[in-house]
Design a protein around this motif. Structure first.
Motif, PDB file in Angstrom:
ATOM      1  N   ARG A  74     111.156   3.333  95.816  1.00  0.00           N
ATOM      2  CA  ARG A  74     111.377   3.443  94.379  1.00  0.00           C
ATOM      3  C   ARG A  74     110.737   4.727  93.842  1.00  0.00           C
ATOM      4  O   ARG A  74     111.359   5.489  93.146  1.00  0.00           O
ATOM      5  CB  ARG A  74     110.811   2.208  93.679  1.00  0.00           C
ATOM      6  CG  ARG A  74     111.315   2.000  92.282  1.00  0.00           C
ATOM      7  CD  ARG A  74     111.206   0.540  91.847  1.00  0.00           C
ATOM      8  NE  ARG A  74     109.997  -0.104  92.363  1.00  0.00           N
ATOM      9  CZ  ARG A  74     109.884  -1.410  92.535  1.00  0.00           C
ATOM     10  NH1 ARG A  74     110.876  -2.204  92.231  1.00  0.00           N
ATOM     11  NH2 ARG A  74     108.770  -1.914  93.000  1.00  0.00           N
ATOM     12  N   HIS A 134     106.532  -0.608  96.621  1.00  0.00           N
ATOM     13  CA  HIS A 134     105.312  -1.133  96.007  1.00  0.00           C
ATOM     14  C   HIS A 134     105.664  -2.440  95.302  1.00  0.00           C
ATOM     15  O   HIS A 134     106.826  -2.676  94.962  1.00  0.00           O
ATOM     16  CB  HIS A 134     104.783  -0.159  94.947  1.00  0.00           C
ATOM     17  CG  HIS A 134     104.181   1.088  95.531  1.00  0.00           C
ATOM     18  ND1 HIS A 134     104.740   2.331  95.347  1.00  0.00           N
ATOM     19  CD2 HIS A 134     103.078   1.270  96.303  1.00  0.00           C
ATOM     20  CE1 HIS A 134     103.992   3.239  95.972  1.00  0.00           C
ATOM     21  NE2 HIS A 134     102.988   2.615  96.567  1.00  0.00           N
ATOM     22  N   CYS A 139     104.033   1.149  91.320  1.00  0.00           N
ATOM     23  CA  CYS A 139     104.547   2.430  91.774  1.00  0.00           C
ATOM     24  C   CYS A 139     103.712   3.567  91.194  1.00  0.00           C
ATOM     25  O   CYS A 139     103.075   3.417  90.158  1.00  0.00           O
ATOM     26  CB  CYS A 139     106.001   2.598  91.347  1.00  0.00           C
ATOM     27  SG  CYS A 139     107.119   1.831  92.526  1.00  0.00           S
TER      28      CYS A 139
HETATM   29 ZN   LIG Z   1     106.508   2.862  94.514  1.00  0.00          ZN
END
Ligand SMILES: [Zn+2]
Length: 173
Positions: A74, A134, A139
């Motif tokens: 991400r 995460h 994140c």
């Molecule tokens: Zn992340």
């Protein structure tokens, strides 16, 4: 104390001897796993017990633990993945009958000595998330939000946003 693990094992023999193995592998010997990691600092810890049950079934069981630096899909920053995989395999020699063994049991038919390293690597690859991420809200802060990058709640080990270095450069100009 963790010892050096043998590269090749004979699980049947180990079970007949009632042996245990405990030690660490470095990622250097696990090329497939290493490809998925950001560095080779990850460690793989192995604790296995081999035995022959009262029913004369040979069993290998134990725990494979690893701490690997993956890339969060991400935010593309480092995401440390901790894994503890409990493993239990029934060991059969070629031709040995499966009759009477539990349906759900994982069975390893041992036709030749086994590469312990490759077997452990296989287990880890199976257990790795397809897309490491995460946890929600953990994140690395987005590049535009510099103030959040200094948020003391952020993981101090996590690298700052890739653009924070640029900001420093600009200030020096
Ligand atoms: Zn992340």
């Amino acid at each position: 104390m963790f010892g050096v693990l043998p590269a090749i094992i004979d699980p049947i023999q180990l079970a007949d001897d009632g042996s245990s193995l405990e030690g660490e592998f470095s990622l250097d010997g696990m090329s497939r796993l290493r490809e998925m990691c950001r560095n080779t600092e990850g460690r793989v810890r192995v604790r296995l017990r081999f035995e022959c049950t009262a029913q004369k079934v040979r069993v290998m069981q134990g725990v494979i633990s690893a701490r690997l630096d993956l890339t969060c899909q991400r935010c593309l920053q480092a995401a440390t993945q901790e894994m503890d995989i409990a493993t239990r395999l029934l060991l059969l020699r070629p031709g040995e009958s499966r009759t009477g063994l539990p349906e759900e049991a994982d069975i390893l038919e041992v036709t030749a000595p086994v590469s312990l390293c490759a077997m452990v690597e296989d287990e880890l690859l199976l257990a790795l998330p397809m897309t490491p991420r995460h946890s929600e809200g953990e994140c690395a802060p987005a590049a535009i939000s510099v103030s959040r990058a200094r948020d003391p709640r952020a993981d101090p080990k996590a690298p700052a946003s890739p653009f924070s270095g640029l900001a420093d450069l600009k200030r020096k100009e």
